[in-house]
Design a protein around this motif. Structure first.
Motif, PDB file in Angstrom:
ATOM      1  N   GLN A  98     -12.887 -24.328 102.227  1.00  0.00           N
ATOM      2  CA  GLN A  98     -13.866 -25.401 102.123  1.00  0.00           C
ATOM      3  C   GLN A  98     -13.424 -26.282 100.964  1.00  0.00           C
ATOM      4  OE1 GLN A  98     -16.989 -26.363 103.795  1.00  0.00           O
ATOM      5  NE2 GLN A  98     -16.578 -28.124 102.480  1.00  0.00           N
ATOM      6  N   LEU A 139     -21.923 -31.495 102.773  1.00  0.00           N
ATOM      7  CA  LEU A 139     -22.195 -30.498 101.748  1.00  0.00           C
ATOM      8  C   LEU A 139     -23.321 -31.008 100.856  1.00  0.00           C
ATOM      9  CD1 LEU A 139     -20.752 -27.763 100.982  1.00  0.00           C
ATOM     10  CD2 LEU A 139     -19.692 -29.048  99.123  1.00  0.00           C
ATOM     11  N   THR A 171     -17.161 -26.447 108.899  1.00  0.00           N
ATOM     12  CA  THR A 171     -16.957 -26.984 107.557  1.00  0.00           C
ATOM     13  C   THR A 171     -17.812 -28.223 107.347  1.00  0.00           C
ATOM     14  OG1 THR A 171     -15.264 -27.585 105.932  1.00  0.00           O
ATOM     15  CG2 THR A 171     -15.009 -28.497 108.139  1.00  0.00           C
ATOM     16  N   TYR A 172     -18.120 -28.503 106.085  1.00  0.00           N
ATOM     17  CA  TYR A 172     -18.947 -29.653 105.723  1.00  0.00           C
ATOM     18  C   TYR A 172     -18.102 -30.790 105.182  1.00  0.00           C
ATOM     19  CZ  TYR A 172     -23.371 -27.067 106.120  1.00  0.00           C
ATOM     20  OH  TYR A 172     -24.449 -26.373 106.594  1.00  0.00           O
ATOM     21  N   LEU A 187     -13.560 -20.207 104.256  1.00  0.00           N
ATOM     22  CA  LEU A 187     -14.483 -20.178 105.387  1.00  0.00           C
ATOM     23  C   LEU A 187     -14.026 -19.144 106.407  1.00  0.00           C
ATOM     24  CD1 LEU A 187     -14.831 -24.033 105.772  1.00  0.00           C
ATOM     25  CD2 LEU A 187     -16.666 -22.491 105.065  1.00  0.00           C
TER      26      LEU A 187
END
Length: 427
Positions: A98, A139, A171-172, A187
């Motif tokens: 990440q 995020l 994922t962000y 992750l």
């Protein structure tokens, strides 16, 4: 094998050349563009796949008769991720960091146990952390706070599972201002949770290997196409602005492909369908790490808000199939996945937008609430007449997003609604 088949299919479709499709809004024409985008592989900012996609888009805009240029810019940093694996004994799984990984550990290998408990010191060990899937793309402060609690245990690294319903790595999006993590955040897919649980319970060591490199002042570009008819008749412009993001975390074929297909369809219609206005098209890059491309275009290149008849934005996941798990397989319902599919409109044109999109299954967000994704930048810049779509789907922000997650029959009605809304905006 799937990648080779997809690339072959895309090549065959392109061999037909897009002028062979009589109607740029046909599902077949739109899906051919999705497949071509898919064939370039991952599209992260600064990657070869992103550059190939941008070069292709520039070629298509030129073929449509627009004057095309590249708006060059750079972002302060990017992590060029290559590959990562997590291994327990003889079992290996793909993993992804990440963003932002510590610079000193852009490439690293680590073998350590998982901390036996969920609290207390964890020096020289992995700490596991699970976050619920909140259906967001960015995020947030809440995510960062949870990670900071894990960092307080002084682990060697954090194994983060975001509980995405697909079971895939999720994922962000991040920005350019956030500092790197103090230790790597890796992750791990929800479907690989049993492997971690067995290792934690038995005390068996876990090995993580990551290959990548940090870059500074990373070059990128937007592709801009114009039909500036005011230059020939000497009058002030009446502009349509049309935008779409190009870059993404993975191949992201239904996150980005339908929007790019719609964007190109509008360019192919522009010469004849909208002869009385000026048009500017911008394909932006850098979306996933801070919206850099849109910010640069709004600062230099966008028409003035009071000269803009409408701004149409083709955002994420416009037309994606619903998927369900059937035993160990994923099977599609061949119906549109409407989870968090949004139709967005400023107040000034919401009546027109809602009429044209009435048959598109989606949630409307109007007025001040419509600033989603890159439309938040357009809204903040003071454009009074904007609309678009954004959303997520079953494999959004996961490596499993492919051209198979959309199709001609669900692309066509959405993109036609965009074209008809632009017709009304001009009238």
């Amino acid at each position: 094998m799937r990648r080779r088949q997809t690339a072959l299919a895309a090549g065959l479709l392109l061999a037909m050349s897009l002028p062979a499709f009589a109607d740029p809004l046909s599902g077949a024409a739109l899906y051919a563009d999705v497949q071509r985008y898919d064939s370039f592989g991952p599209h992260r900012f600064g990657s070869p796949g992103a550059e190939r996609a941008l070069a292709w888009i520039a070629e298509e805009l030129e073929r449509a008769g627009l004057t095309v240029s590249s708006q060059r810019f750079s972002l302060p940093r990017q992590y060029d991720f290559q590959a990562a694996t997590l291994s327990v004994g003889n079992e290996a799984r793909p993993v992804v960091p990440q963003w932002w990984i510590p610079e000193r550990q852009a490439t690293f290998a680590l073998t350590a146990p998982i901390a036996a408990t969920d609290s207390g010191p964890a020096a020289d060990a992995f700490v596991r952390l699970t976050l619920p899937f909140d259906r967001g793309a960015y995020l947030t402060a809440q995510h960062v706070a949870a990670l900071e609690n894990a960092f307080a245990r002084r682990p060697a690294a954090v194994l983060l599972t975001i509980d995405h319903p697909s079971g895939e790595i999720f994922t962000y999006n991040v920005d350019q201002k956030s500092p790197p993590w103090p230790v790597p955040v890796i992750l791990v897919a929800p479907k690989d949770r049993p492997l971690l649980e067995r290792a934690q319970q038995s005390g068996q060591p876990v090995s993580v290997s990551v290959q990548g490199a940090w870059r500074r002042d990373v070059a990128g570009r937007n592709v801009v196409g114009r039909l500036d008819r005011s230059l020939s008749h000497g009058k002030g412009g009446r502009w349509l602005a049309i935008s779409t993001p190009v870059t993404s975390w993975f191949t992201s074929s239904c996150e980005r492909g339908p929007g790019i297909a719609g964007f190109l369809a509008m360019a192919r219609l522009a010469q004849t369908r909208w002869p009385d206005v000026d048009l500017v098209f911008v394909a932006t890059s850098g979306h996933e790490i801070g919206h850099g491309g849109m910010e640069h275009f709004l600062h230099d290149g966008a028409p003035a808000p009071d000269a803009t008849v409408a701004w149409a934005h083709f955002g994420a996941s416009l037309a994606c199939f619903a998927w369900r798990r059937d035993g160990e397989r994923w099977v599609t319902d061949r119906e549109v996945d409407t989870r968090q599919r949004l139709v967005l409109s400023s107040q000034a044109i919401e009546t027109t937008v809602m009429r044209r999109f009435k048959d598109v299954a989606a949630t409307p967000l109007l007025g001040a609430r419509a600033g989603i994704g890159e439309l938040r930048d357009v809204q903040a810049a003071g454009y009074p007449r904007f609309f678009g779509m954004a959303g997520s789907h079953t494999f959004f922000h996961t490596p499993a997003d492919s051209a198979a997650t959309t199709g001609p029959e669900i692309l066509e009605p959405v993109i036609r609604a965009f074209a008809e809304t632009l017709d009304d905006a001009i009238r």
